[in-house]
Design a protein around this motif. Sequence first.
Motif, PDB file in Angstrom:
ATOM      1  N   ASP A  87      -0.264  -1.458 -12.311  1.00 56.17           N
ATOM      2  CA  ASP A  87      -0.470  -2.907 -12.374  1.00 56.17           C
ATOM      3  C   ASP A  87      -1.425  -3.410 -11.308  1.00 56.17           C
ATOM      4  O   ASP A  87      -2.080  -4.439 -11.493  1.00 56.17           O
ATOM      5  N   TYR A  88      -1.499  -2.680 -10.194  1.00 59.71           N
ATOM      6  CA  TYR A  88      -2.368  -3.079  -9.085  1.00 59.71           C
ATOM      7  C   TYR A  88      -3.251  -1.895  -8.690  1.00 59.71           C
ATOM      8  O   TYR A  88      -2.830  -1.032  -7.912  1.00 59.71           O
ATOM      9  N   PRO A  89      -4.467  -1.814  -9.246  1.00 62.60           N
ATOM     10  CA  PRO A  89      -5.368  -0.667  -9.011  1.00 62.60           C
ATOM     11  C   PRO A  89      -5.633  -0.347  -7.549  1.00 62.60           C
ATOM     12  O   PRO A  89      -5.941   0.790  -7.207  1.00 62.60           O
ATOM     13  N   VAL A  90      -5.496  -1.353  -6.670  1.00 59.71           N
ATOM     14  CA  VAL A  90      -5.785  -1.133  -5.260  1.00 59.71           C
ATOM     15  C   VAL A  90      -4.856  -0.076  -4.667  1.00 59.71           C
ATOM     16  O   VAL A  90      -5.213   0.619  -3.702  1.00 59.71           O
ATOM     17  N   PHE A  91      -3.673   0.080  -5.244  1.00 62.40           N
ATOM     18  CA  PHE A  91      -2.705   1.047  -4.730  1.00 62.40           C
ATOM     19  C   PHE A  91      -3.077   2.488  -5.085  1.00 62.40           C
ATOM     20  O   PHE A  91      -2.380   3.420  -4.662  1.00 62.40           O
ATOM     21  N   LYS A  92      -4.154   2.668  -5.853  1.00 64.08           N
ATOM     22  CA  LYS A  92      -4.596   4.023  -6.183  1.00 64.08           C
ATOM     23  C   LYS A  92      -5.029   4.793  -4.932  1.00 64.08           C
ATOM     24  O   LYS A  92      -5.033   6.016  -4.926  1.00 64.08           O
TER      25      LYS A  92
ATOM     26  N   GLY B  25       3.329   4.947  -4.792  1.00 57.60           N
ATOM     27  CA  GLY B  25       2.215   4.037  -5.073  1.00 57.60           C
ATOM     28  C   GLY B  25       1.659   4.199  -6.473  1.00 57.60           C
ATOM     29  O   GLY B  25       1.028   3.287  -7.015  1.00 57.60           O
ATOM     30  N   GLU B  26       1.900   5.366  -7.066  1.00 64.03           N
ATOM     31  CA  GLU B  26       1.417   5.620  -8.421  1.00 64.03           C
ATOM     32  C   GLU B  26       2.043   4.645  -9.425  1.00 64.03           C
ATOM     33  O   GLU B  26       1.415   4.248 -10.402  1.00 64.03           O
ATOM     34  N   VAL B  27       3.283   4.262  -9.158  1.00 62.25           N
ATOM     35  CA  VAL B  27       3.956   3.305 -10.035  1.00 62.25           C
ATOM     36  C   VAL B  27       3.293   1.932  -9.937  1.00 62.25           C
ATOM     37  O   VAL B  27       3.048   1.264 -10.953  1.00 62.25           O
ATOM     38  N   LEU B  28       2.970   1.520  -8.707  1.00 64.44           N
ATOM     39  CA  LEU B  28       2.341   0.218  -8.501  1.00 64.44           C
ATOM     40  C   LEU B  28       0.894   0.204  -8.967  1.00 64.44           C
ATOM     41  O   LEU B  28       0.368  -0.844  -9.347  1.00 64.44           O
TER      42      LEU B  28
END
Length: 236
Positions: free
Chosen positions: A176-181, A170-173
């Motif tokens: 571009d998509y902060p929600v995946f933090k 999820g760190e990769v996503l």
Amino acid sequence: MSISYKRARAIFVKDYKEFSRNYALSIMLIFPIIIALIFKRAGASLPGASGFLFNSSFVLLTCFAQACLIAEEKERNTLRSLMMTPATTMDVLIGKSSLVFVMSTVVLAISTLLFGYEPANIWAFVAVIILSIILYTAAGTICGLFSKTLLEASLSILPVAFIFMGAPWGEVLAKDYPVFKVLDYMPSSQLVHLLGLSNTGYTTGDVLKPLLINLVWTVVLTVVSVILYQRRLKDE
């Protein structure tokens, strides 16, 4: 809630005999070892190799085996019968979890040696592995309680495999998509952080944060598994 060592031990022995005769389940013991040997040939320094080894082992062995043991009891209509005996809820859950805990500990120890992983902090490594085994055992118990057959148990761990094994990526996503933090707070992600600590230097916070987050997950899932176990028995 009282815990009887003799009753828990009797359940452990019963599960051991049944597990040893079930070759479909027993073969899962070699998967972590095979993965360790594959990554050993590829190189122990391969990025993400150690995280994948341990996270996949927890899902394929710990969670899967526990889910199948619970589902097998339900399929034979013997799980409810256990509650009719003097054995308490904790006697049953501890007895049925002990076999998975022992198997996971032994297999992961062998896999770690074969893979050649050397932890930066041995005590933190041992602690997070123990917490993870308990966590995935609880997750397997939950999956097993919602399964009526071994086949359903095999399918029920797919969400666990998808979410927990996929969380570290999820760190990769997240770039571009902060929600995946939010995936960074999954136990599998924190395990990867701890496994990635450098031997040359790390702070106390680098060790404590993954341990505390995994501890919270372990407590929550364990409590949920106990509550669901009691409720599912009443509903049947």
